[in-house]
Every structure is written in C-alpha cells, then in structure tokens.
Scaffold this active site. Structure first.
Site, mmCIF file in Angstrom:
data_model
loop_
_atom_site.group_PDB
_atom_site.id
_atom_site.type_symbol
_atom_site.label_atom_id
_atom_site.label_comp_id
_atom_site.label_asym_id
_atom_site.label_seq_id
_atom_site.Cartn_x
_atom_site.Cartn_y
_atom_site.Cartn_z
ATOM 1 N N GLU A 321 0.806 -1.213 0.059
ATOM 2 C CA GLU A 321 0.316 0.276 -0.235
ATOM 3 C C GLU A 321 0.310 1.028 -0.365
ATOM 4 O O GLU A 321 1.479 1.860 0.667
ATOM 5 C CB GLU A 321 -1.007 0.495 1.611
ATOM 6 C CG GLU A 321 -1.700 -0.802 0.981
ATOM 7 C CD GLU A 321 -3.344 -1.032 1.658
ATOM 8 O OE1 GLU A 321 -3.832 -1.439 2.246
ATOM 9 O OE2 GLU A 321 -2.273 0.184 3.668
ATOM 10 N N CYS A 322 1.127 1.819 -0.833
ATOM 11 C CA CYS A 322 1.077 3.310 -1.043
ATOM 12 C C CYS A 322 3.201 3.254 -0.646
ATOM 13 O O CYS A 322 3.646 2.887 -1.620
ATOM 14 C CB CYS A 322 1.073 4.416 -0.108
ATOM 15 S SG CYS A 322 1.093 6.300 -0.424
ATOM 16 N N GLY A 323 3.279 3.109 0.201
ATOM 17 C CA GLY A 323 4.943 3.015 0.093
ATOM 18 C C GLY A 323 5.578 1.260 -0.033
ATOM 19 O O GLY A 323 6.479 1.709 -0.436
#
Length: 442
Positions: A321-323
């Site tokens: 997720e994201c990072g």
C-alpha cells in the site's frame, strides 16, 4: 466509554497539541484515556499513542460505514475517549469531524486559535455552534479550548465573551516547545519527535479538566464491539498462515484495526527492511505505507527487497500500500534526483515530487479478481502521496477508479504474479484484509 470530540476551526489551529494536552490532563485524574482520530490519518495517532501508551482508534464513516465506526469506537479500552478531529469541524464531506461526532452523538469542544483575538474567538465559536443548524448533522458544539492563549487578561477576555451555552475548557499556552515539526506528509511521527514532557504537563495544567469530563458522555446509540469474525479456513495442518509485515521507519502506516484483524487470523511476523532485516519465512507479505523515499538507499542495499521479489515470483501473495507500492516498483527516485533499485516486482518507476499528487477518499471497482477484492466488488479507502508512478504500457491494473486519483487517474492497483500494489490505503472494516488472507490460505 464516555467521549468527546476536539474539533478545529480549520487545519493548522493546533488540534493535535490540544488533544495531547487533553489526554495528559485526563490521565492526571487517574482515569484511563483512549485516543481516537476522525478521518484517515496515521501520523497524528502516532503522537496519541506515545502520550496515552495505547493505539489510537480510527473513526471514519467513509472507510468503515457508520456501524463500523461505532464498532471500532467500542473496541477502544478506557474510561474516556478523546477524539481528535480532521481539518475544520465541517470540512471533509462524508467523513467530516461533524459527521463522526454526529454518528456517535458525542459533544464537540472547539479548538480555536486565540493568538490574535479575544471577543472574536467567542464570535467564531458561536458561529460554528449555530452553523450546525444549517447542516444535516445533529451536532452539539458544547465548549471551547483557546489555543495559543496567554493567561491573565487574554484568557479572561476569551472566557467572559463566551455565551453561557459554550463552556470555557481552558487554554493551550503559546510555547515553542509545543510545536511539532512537520514534513511532506504532515507532522513528523510521534516516535521521532514526541512533545517535551514538561511542556505537555504545563499545557495540561491550563485546561479545565473538570469541564471536559463534565461534557464527555456515552455515545448514542450505544456502540458495541464486533464479535470475533470467522477465522476463515486455515491451511492443511491447521496452523494459521504466517504474514510478514514490514514495520520500521520506512513502513509505518498501519491502522490498529488492521493489525488486530491480521493477528486474529494469522501469525504476524514483523520485520524491518530499512534496518537490514531479510524477509522471514512466511506465507504472505504486507508492505504498508510510510516513508520509503526517505530510506531508499537502505532499502536498496538491504536483502529484503530481493527476497520479496523471489517470493513474489514463486507465487507468494504480496500486498503493498502506497509506500509498499513504491518499494515493489522497479526504481524509486528521491526528491534529490537519486534513483535506487527497488524490488522490481511491479512494472513501474516511481518518482518523488515536490507537491502532493493525490489527497482524497477513494472508491475503487475491481476489474478482475485481486488480492483485496473479487471482480466487480467496490472498495473504499484513501490516498495521500507525493510520488508518481510511471507504469509500463503493458502493465495490468486491478481496479477502475470511481473516486480519487489512483495510479494514472483512471486505474489503480498494479498486478504481477500474486502481488498487488496500490496507492490506496484500506481499513480492515472494508474486508480487504480478509480477502488477502483468504488468498494466502488458498
């Protein structure tokens, strides 16, 4: 559990410091205090957790639905819950602080910047209280905390100007040691820059704790914690799956409810890729959001990303997720222009930009079966990032974006092997992590 909501007149008025001082003040009465945060946020809750020594609950009707929000509130553990709002009281649409307070029927204490006003602070507070009648929310704006207010005549002027129906709940003094440093995603994390203990104690002493406690009340309707959900089908042999969860300075953004749900159905094995840990033996991998752009060199030099790439190629389910998406990409270019090799699982290059690229609640529709949803299902989450992902022309996407930005404005979720990387953060109440665990157990 009784509760109250600390709401700001706008972003940047000092809600977090006021919340931390309130947590400390209520603790000082011998009560156990449960922190919470309205809206999607990982950073402010990290400061709550340092002061209260317990995880801060996330309360967001967009991510959880009203009933899910109430259940998450009820899973808190304490005598009094202090909920920090997001942005200004009425900002944020479906997930506004006003919406959260109304969903729980908790009183609102307004945090108002008093650094350059006295009677005007009262006028502002009265305007916020009466504006509630122009909204769809049944809201009780019951008190005021004067942020950045001096004592003496300054405090007296604010207090005396307030109408009887708005309780004066004290002030937060203007002190440099009550300022929390920030960076591109907001404040620095609580573990990095906790407030000075003496300064926090001094701020707690200038609050009217008796009035805050008098205002706090039980939510209506009474919130009930969810019963233990079905644990799914453990793999042959009966042992729960092992989920490796990245947990270090590069991967920090995980909701407590997500940790709880993973632990209910699996054995969670934390590891620290940015600190040099290798991927532990596992049946699935979860790479949450965080700051990989600040630790790109350490990630590139460590063994974990290579091991994750090998595991992904062998069919191990990997969710980023994201990072986590950034770490699963081919390369990551920092704001200084330095490019580092990442895991190379997902066909994209990621570049950190000067300005934020997305900030919104998100709704996605699954184009195909994916780690977090079946084809045609919808998921609600949120996004906030300063990086942009340039996906290969033949990249496969898991979702169409109904609301939000995603990876390219229309599509979200890069897929390769049994790996999924998204910019979207999801809450356990969405069912996404149960779907991920179902796939791990398949």
């Amino acid at each position: 559990m009784r509760g109250l909501v600390l709401a700001g007149t706008a972003s940047g008025v000092g809600k977090t410091v006021a919340t931390l001082a309130t947590l400390r003040a209520i603790e000082g009465t011998g009560r156990t205090v449960q922190p919470a945060k309205a809206g999607p946020d990982f950073i402010d809750p990290s400061h709550h957790a340092v002061v209260a020594d317990r995880p801060s609950r996330t309360l967001d009707p967009w991510l959880q639905g009203t009933e899910g929000l109430r259940r998450n509130y009820a899973r808190g553990d304490g005598d009094v819950c202090v909920v920090e709002g997001m942005m200004g009281l009425y900002d944020g649409g479906a997930a506004s602080t006003a919406g959260v307070a109304a969903a729980l029927d908790l009183p609102v204490v307004l945090v108002a910047d008093a650094s350059a006003g006295m009677e005007s602070v009262a006028a502002t507070a009265l305007g916020f209280a009466t504006y509630a009648d122009r909204t769809d929310h049944d809201l009780d704006v019951a008190g005021v905390i004067a942020q950045r207010a001096h004592g003496g005549r300054h405090e007296e002027g604010v207090r005396e100007a307030l109408p009887d129906e708005l309780a004066y709940c004290g002030r937060i003094p203007p002190r440099e040691d009550l300022e929390i440093p920030d960076r591109h995603l907001g404040l620095q994390m609580g573990e990095e820059t906790p407030l000075d203990e003496a300064a926090l104690d001094a701020a707690a002493e200038t609050l009217r704790t008796d009035r805050l406690l008098d205002l706090a009340r039980e939510p209506t309707p009474a919130a009930e914690a969810a019963t233990e959900p079905s644990p799914g089908n453990p793999p042959e042999g009966g042992d729960p799956p092992r989920i490796a969860v990245a947990d270090d300075e590069a991967f920090r953004f995980v909701y407590p409810a997500t940790r709880e749900r993973l632990s209910e159905r699996a054995t969670v094995v934390p590891f620290a890729p940015a600190a040099g840990d290798d991927l532990p033996p596992c049946d699935g991998v979860y790479l949450p959001g965080g700051y990989p752009e600040l630790h790109a060199a350490a990630l590139a030099e460590g063994p974990a990303l290579g091991s994750i790439a090998d595991a992904a190629a062998e069919g191990t389910p990997v969710l980023g997720e994201c990072g986590g998406l950034m770490a699963l990409a081919e390369t990551l270019t920092t704001v200084d222009g330095d490019t580092h090799e990442m895991a190379g699982v997902l066909p994209a290059s990621v570049e950190r930009r000067e300005r934020y690229q997305a900030l919104d609640h998100v709704e996605l529709r699954a184009r195909r079966n994916a780690l977090t949803a079946s084809a045609g299902e919808r998921l609600r989450g949120h996004e906030f990032h300063y990086s942009a992902a340039d996906a290969a022309s033949d990249a496969r996407f898991a979702f169409d974006v109904e609301r939000g930005t995603g990876i390219d404005g229309d599509r979200e979720g890069l897929v390769e092997h049994r790996t999924l990387g998204t910019y979207c953060h999801l809450h356990a109440a969405s069912g996404a992590f149960d779907a991920f665990l179902d796939e791990v157990e398949r």
